[in-house]
Design an enzyme around this catalytic site. Structure first.
Site, short mmCIF file in Angstrom:
data_model
loop_
_atom_site.label_atom_id
_atom_site.label_comp_id
_atom_site.label_asym_id
_atom_site.label_seq_id
_atom_site.Cartn_x
_atom_site.Cartn_y
_atom_site.Cartn_z
N ARG A 78 14.63 -3.27 14.65
CA ARG A 78 14.75 -2.03 14.47
C ARG A 78 14.43 -1.15 16.01
NH1 ARG A 78 17.25 -3.45 10.72
NH2 ARG A 78 17.23 -2.83 8.71
N PHE A 138 4.95 6.51 -0.26
CA PHE A 138 5.34 5.20 -0.90
C PHE A 138 6.28 4.39 0.15
CE2 PHE A 138 6.49 2.21 -3.92
CZ PHE A 138 5.23 1.74 -4.77
N ASN A 139 5.92 4.47 1.20
CA ASN A 139 7.21 3.83 2.46
C ASN A 139 6.39 3.51 3.37
OD1 ASN A 139 9.50 3.30 3.92
ND2 ASN A 139 10.51 4.86 2.68
N CYS A 140 6.82 2.80 4.39
CA CYS A 140 6.47 2.94 5.85
C CYS A 140 5.39 1.87 6.19
CB CYS A 140 6.16 4.27 6.52
SG CYS A 140 7.44 5.49 6.17
N ASP A 198 5.56 -1.15 6.80
CA ASP A 198 5.81 -2.21 7.91
C ASP A 198 6.07 -1.36 9.10
OD1 ASP A 198 8.05 -0.51 6.91
OD2 ASP A 198 9.45 -2.00 6.90
#
Length: 734
Positions: free
Chosen positions: A597, A653-655, A657
């Site tokens: 990314r 509830f993300n991120c 990584d």
């Protein structure tokens, strides 16, 4: 245009069109089925060539007893020279011999000779130039973790194998198998381990896989007579006895003591050993293929007049990963000896393909191609695009030469001519029948017949392509400085994704370097490990609360430094996984993964792989499919400095990584912190089960861009790092 020219034109167009169709089908199938990344060759390109005899290599085992042996990777043996921890089997291969300057197609029949803490390994090595076996030797000073090839110990004008090495009266002897010479020879070490001279011919008989053992103050010679016809070569066992290993030798009264089916272990499979006062003999099971497996026998009676043995468990687990395992197809030789400590050490050879596999694949492949071509020709005849009229006078104008023949010769030619006339006449009638029956493409039956023929041709073309160009079908591990290793596979999931998880475990457990699968269970009732079809241990770690941070929880029970964090909805070939593991072992301080990314702009904006490729660079690797050192990565993630970031992960509830990438980029002393490996293909299985997590891609990316802004305030900028695609020599990041 004349009828003859039109016929030739129609035939030519049909044949060219069919050739283009078959070629395109084969190319498309190869593009879809085969990895675009070939296995790297050893520096000496003479070695490790595909060989009809197999691709044998040597593995190492330890145990508290010779009846309970586990592979070297189970003992957490560590080599300081590489990131190979734990060191995994095989420890000696054709590549390691070839890299050392001794080209080899395979290594097999290993025998140990131990002097204090130094291990010498003698083995058969197949010379790729002479295509015969020589005796090679390697040395280890760390109990087998690392081997250094010393050279060729014995090279004769005939094939050598099975280098049985033993000591007697302060001398070291070798008794290799050399049945091509027609006798059994004993060599003595002049300068151990590389110089040997012939001591004497001890038997004028072509015995194979022979050994000498001192048992109850008498010497016994076991071997199989290779001059025996057919299956008896691997189904007979003879014994000879003497007061000295130098002879003279007298035959056992019951010879052959075994005269049975070749699958029952009559042929020797290595050195016998004594344990708790009992004598054990390894034998070969050659039932399905040569050297299928090793069987172990306890000798109950051994006298000059009687011999009796009974089979006992071998004490080594059968390989479970099929052709992905170095010994998945067969293993046929075992040498067990005791170290200076109480521990026992053993070497075993193994192969991932059965005997004659390369020839078998070519036969099936070219037969399939031939059948496809025959169906194409049949289709041409049925469509009248090909008209076949065989004229004997054109093909075999024998009549013009018969006048020069007399007597019996002329009679033989007349008989041959008559038979050929009959054959050509019937072939012409057959093709005429097909043409008269024909098929009409504009009818339903005609279209159905053509469709079936087309489907059969495509299928046969794909089968032929698979067997001729697809290799042995194994997803092999990659070595680093002669070492193999293993990693732990870690995934995080919950109850609604159990179907995904079962597919995932079944597939990845069969990858060569996977040692254990750790399932981080975030929510719902956890399954029982017995529900999974796995070839490796599966461990389920149930978390107290549903948090993405759980993915990186510090876990001292993980037995390998390398962890592959891989989402449960990603299925990719084992070969891609093995390539990623190889790259991580080259750079264990980095995150090595399969999904790049790019975050750039002011403020930073989260971008996908397509954007990164347009911009010709990346600065993040998604940890949903990435290798890392869990001690380094998880320690950073749960440090006090990362607490703010973990709170942001829980908030969105993300991120998780993205946070890991920031922690590597802004804490690591290494300039480059991420490494990309391109997968051949990957499938998202969650799309088939209705439990995909990020269905709204745009909203998902907006949340990640918000995370980028907050992480930048706390941990600094990530945009300064940008790494080009295709910068590595292996081409795996193209």
């Amino acid at each position: 245009m004349s009828t003859g020219r039109r016929w030739r034109s129609d035939t030519f167009l049909f044949v060219v069109s069919a050739a283009l169709l078959l070629g395109s089908t084969a190319a498309l199938f190869a593009w879809l089925a085969f990895s675009p990344f070939p296995k790297p060759l050893p520096p000496s390109n003479l070695g490790c060539r595909p060989d009809g005899e197999g691709s044998w290599s040597v593995g190492l085992f330890y145990g508290r007893s010779p009846l309970s042996l586990r592979p070297i990777e189970s003992w957490n043996v560590w080599s300081n020279d590489t990131a190979a921890w734990p060191v995994a089997n095989p420890v000696v291969t054709c590549a390691s011999a070839s890299d050392a300057g001794f080209p080899s197609n395979f290594v097999a029949d290993p025998f140990l000779f131990i002097q204090g803490d130094v291990l010498y390994l003698f083995f058969e090595t197949k010379n790729p130039i002479t295509l015969q076996g020589d005796i090679g030797v390697a040395i280890s000073n760390d109990k087998g973790a690392t081997w250094h090839h010393l050279g060729i110990a014995l090279d004769e004008e005939w094939h050598l194998s099975y280098p049985y090495v033993f000591s007697y009266q302060d001398q070291i002897y070798m008794m290799p198998e050399g049945s091509k010479k027609g006798d059994l020879r004993l060599y003595r070490a002049v300068e151990f381990p590389l110089r040997w001279q012939l001591e004497k011919v001890i038997l004028q008989k072509p015995l194979v896989d022979s050994f000498i053992i001192n048992y109850r103050s008498h010497f016994w010679l076991f071997g199989s007579d290779f001059s025996a016809p057919g299956a008896k070569k691997n189904g007979e066992l003879e014994i000879w006895h003497s007061s000295s290993p130098l002879g003279p030798w007298s035959p056992h009264k019951q010879n052959p003591v075994h005269n049975m089916d070749k699958s029952l272990g009559a042929r020797n499979a290595g050195r016998p050993f004594t344990y708790d006062g009992e004598l054990y003999r390894p034998g070969q099971d050659c039932g399905d293929t040569y050297g299928r497996r090793v069987r172990l026998f306890k000798v109950k009676v051994l006298t000059k007049d009687e011999y009796e043995e009974v089979e006992v468990p071998l004490g080594i687990d059968e390989p479970q990963k099929g052709r992905n395992a170095w010994n998945g197809a067969r293993y046929h030789h075992l040498d067990v000896q005791q170290l200076t400590t109480d521990r026992w050490v053993a070497v075993m050879d193994g192969d991932r393909v059965p005997s004659g596999d390369a020839v078998r694949r070519l036969v099936i492949g070219y037969t399939s191609f031939g059948a496809a071509i025959a169906l194409v020709m049949l289709s041409g005849v049925l469509l009248s695009a090909i008209k076949c009229n065989l004229r004997l006078s054109r093909c075999l104008p024998l009549s013009t030469r018969r006048s020069g023949l007399t007597g019996a010769a002329q009679e033989r030619h007349l008989q041959l001519y008559s038979k050929l006339r009959w054959l050509f006449s019937h072939l012409n009638k057959m093709t005429s029948h097909f043409r008269s029956g024909g098929i009409r493409p504009n009818t339903c039956i005609g279209r159905s017949v053509l469709a079936l023929l087309f489907l059969a041709v495509v299928t046969l073309t794909c089968v032929g392509t698979y067997y001729v160009y697809g290799g042995n079908g194994a997803a092999e591990a990659y070595s680093l400085k002669g070492h193999y290793s293993q990693f732990t596979l870690l995934t995080m999931t919950y109850d609604a994704r159990l179907w995904n998880l079962k597919t995932y475990v079944k597939h990845y457990s069969r990858c060569s370097s996977v040692r254990e699968i750790l399932v981080v269970w975030n929510r719902g009732q956890s399954p029982n490990v017995s529900e999974f079809d796995s070839t490796v241990p599966v461990r389920i770690r149930v978390e107290k609360r549903n948090s993405l941070n759980n993915r990186f929880n510090v876990d001292p029970s993980i037995q390998t430094p390398a962890v592959l964090e891989l989402d449960d909805d990603i299925i990719m070939p084992c070969d891609d996984v093995e390539r990623g593991f190889k790259v991580w072992r080259d750079h264990p301080e980095r995150i090595v993964g399969f999904y790049p990314r790019l975050a750039e702009g002011r403020p930073l904006k989260y971008r996908d792989e397509k954007y990164a490729r347009r911009r010709r660079g990346y600065n993040m690797i998604l940890t949903g499919a990435a290798f890392m050192d869990h001690r380094l990565a998880f320690g950073r993630y749960w440090s006090q400095e990362a607490k703010i970031g973990r709170n942001i992960v829980d908030e969105y509830f993300n991120c998780e990584d993205v946070l890991m990438n920031f922690l590597y980029a802004n804490v690591s002393s290494s300039r480059k912190t991420v490494e990309y490996v391109k997968p051949s293909w990957a499938v998202d299985t969650s799309k088939f089960s209705g439990v995909a997590i990020s269905r709204n891609t745009q909203a998902h990316y907006e949340v990640r861009s918000a995370c980028l802004a907050k992480f930048t305030e706390v941990y600094g900028d990530l945009a300064a790092n940008k790494w080009r695609f295709g910068s590595r020599k292996d081409g795996w990041d193209a």
